[in-house]
Write a protein that holds these residues in place. Structure first.
Motif, PDB file in Angstrom:
ATOM      1  N   ILE A  29       0.831  -1.206   0.000  1.00  0.00           N
ATOM      2  CA  ILE A  29       0.000   0.000   0.000  1.00  0.00           C
ATOM      3  C   ILE A  29       0.870   1.262   0.000  1.00  0.00           C
ATOM      4  N   VAL A  30       1.927   1.263   0.818  1.00  0.00           N
ATOM      5  CA  VAL A  30       2.800   2.441   0.901  1.00  0.00           C
ATOM      6  C   VAL A  30       3.548   2.657  -0.413  1.00  0.00           C
ATOM      7  N   VAL A  31       4.026   1.586  -1.035  1.00  0.00           N
ATOM      8  CA  VAL A  31       4.724   1.722  -2.318  1.00  0.00           C
ATOM      9  C   VAL A  31       3.777   2.259  -3.382  1.00  0.00           C
ATOM     10  N   GLU A  32       2.533   1.801  -3.362  1.00  0.00           N
ATOM     11  CA  GLU A  32       1.543   2.324  -4.311  1.00  0.00           C
ATOM     12  C   GLU A  32       1.348   3.828  -4.109  1.00  0.00           C
ATOM     13  N   ALA A  33       1.295   4.258  -2.862  1.00  0.00           N
ATOM     14  CA  ALA A  33       1.124   5.682  -2.567  1.00  0.00           C
ATOM     15  C   ALA A  33       2.352   6.488  -2.974  1.00  0.00           C
ATOM     16  N   VAL A  34       3.533   5.933  -2.802  1.00  0.00           N
ATOM     17  CA  VAL A  34       4.761   6.632  -3.199  1.00  0.00           C
ATOM     18  C   VAL A  34       4.810   6.796  -4.715  1.00  0.00           C
ATOM     19  N   ILE A  35       4.459   5.748  -5.433  1.00  0.00           N
ATOM     20  CA  ILE A  35       4.433   5.835  -6.900  1.00  0.00           C
ATOM     21  C   ILE A  35       3.417   6.885  -7.355  1.00  0.00           C
ATOM     22  N   ALA A  36       2.242   6.879  -6.732  1.00  0.00           N
ATOM     23  CA  ALA A  36       1.231   7.894  -7.059  1.00  0.00           C
ATOM     24  C   ALA A  36       1.743   9.285  -6.714  1.00  0.00           C
ATOM     25  N   ALA A  75       8.981  19.653  -5.248  1.00  0.00           N
ATOM     26  CA  ALA A  75       7.561  19.371  -5.467  1.00  0.00           C
ATOM     27  C   ALA A  75       7.303  17.868  -5.452  1.00  0.00           C
ATOM     28  N   VAL A  76       8.162  17.119  -6.121  1.00  0.00           N
ATOM     29  CA  VAL A  76       8.005  15.668  -6.147  1.00  0.00           C
ATOM     30  C   VAL A  76       8.233  15.087  -4.757  1.00  0.00           C
ATOM     31  N   ALA A  77       9.265  15.559  -4.060  1.00  0.00           N
ATOM     32  CA  ALA A  77       9.547  15.054  -2.714  1.00  0.00           C
ATOM     33  C   ALA A  77       8.396  15.336  -1.763  1.00  0.00           C
ATOM     34  N   LEU A  78       7.835  16.518  -1.838  1.00  0.00           N
ATOM     35  CA  LEU A  78       6.708  16.870  -0.973  1.00  0.00           C
ATOM     36  C   LEU A  78       5.495  16.002  -1.285  1.00  0.00           C
ATOM     37  N   ALA A  79       5.225  15.764  -2.556  1.00  0.00           N
ATOM     38  CA  ALA A  79       4.096  14.906  -2.933  1.00  0.00           C
ATOM     39  C   ALA A  79       4.310  13.474  -2.444  1.00  0.00           C
ATOM     40  N   ALA A  84       2.939   9.219   1.239  1.00  0.00           N
ATOM     41  CA  ALA A  84       3.368   8.134   2.122  1.00  0.00           C
ATOM     42  C   ALA A  84       2.759   8.287   3.513  1.00  0.00           C
ATOM     43  N   LEU A  85       2.749   9.498   4.033  1.00  0.00           N
ATOM     44  CA  LEU A  85       2.161   9.720   5.355  1.00  0.00           C
ATOM     45  C   LEU A  85       0.657   9.472   5.353  1.00  0.00           C
ATOM     46  N   ALA A  86       0.002   9.869   4.274  1.00  0.00           N
ATOM     47  CA  ALA A  86      -1.448   9.670   4.179  1.00  0.00           C
ATOM     48  C   ALA A  86      -1.809   8.204   4.010  1.00  0.00           C
ATOM     49  N   SER A  87      -0.885   7.390   3.561  1.00  0.00           N
ATOM     50  CA  SER A  87      -1.179   5.979   3.350  1.00  0.00           C
ATOM     51  C   SER A  87      -0.820   5.104   4.542  1.00  0.00           C
ATOM     52  N   LEU A  88      -0.176   5.644   5.566  1.00  0.00           N
ATOM     53  CA  LEU A  88       0.250   4.818   6.691  1.00  0.00           C
ATOM     54  C   LEU A  88      -0.925   4.184   7.429  1.00  0.00           C
ATOM     55  N   TYR A  89      -1.910   4.973   7.816  1.00  0.00           N
ATOM     56  CA  TYR A  89      -3.048   4.403   8.532  1.00  0.00           C
ATOM     57  C   TYR A  89      -3.797   3.367   7.690  1.00  0.00           C
TER      58      TYR A  89
END
Length: 106
Positions: A29-36, A75-79, A84-89
């Motif tokens: 899930i976290v990797v999916e969020a990082v790619i997005a 910009a990419v790093a912030l996204a 990643a933080l939003a996908s942790l829970y």
């Protein structure tokens, strides 16, 4: 991300049933969020710069737009960080999913 996890409950249940551990599901899930986040950061930077190129000549006569690579990286790093933080829970929630409960809906 929570909506994505809710929609993919059966898929996550199958993964758990075939032997995926909690950490594997969480990482997925976290990797999916990082790619997005990477894709969103790149598209956001390019769209912002394109909009600036289109609108700035209408607002100012002697203004130049500069492509700043560091700004694009930021910009990419912030996204990525926000994604990643939003996908942790949701990722931790998905990792705790019981395979039998998830597969009952099949």
């Amino acid at each position: 991300m929570m909506g994505s996890v809710s929609e993919r409950t059966q898929e996550i249940g199958v993964f758990r049933a075939i032997g995926f551990r909690r950490v594997h599901i969480t990482r997925l899930i976290v990797v999916e969020a990082v790619i997005a986040g990477v894709i969103a950061g790149v598209f956001g930077y390019v769209a912002g710069m394109a909009t600036t190129y289109a609108v700035l000549p209408l607002l100012a006569r002697d203004a130049d737009v500069a492509w700043i690579p560091l700004l694009g990286v930021a910009a990419v790093a912030l996204a990525v960080i926000i994604g990643a933080l939003a996908s942790l829970y949701p990722a931790l929630h998905a990792g705790k999913l019981d395979p039998t409960e998830a597969l009952r809906a099949l």
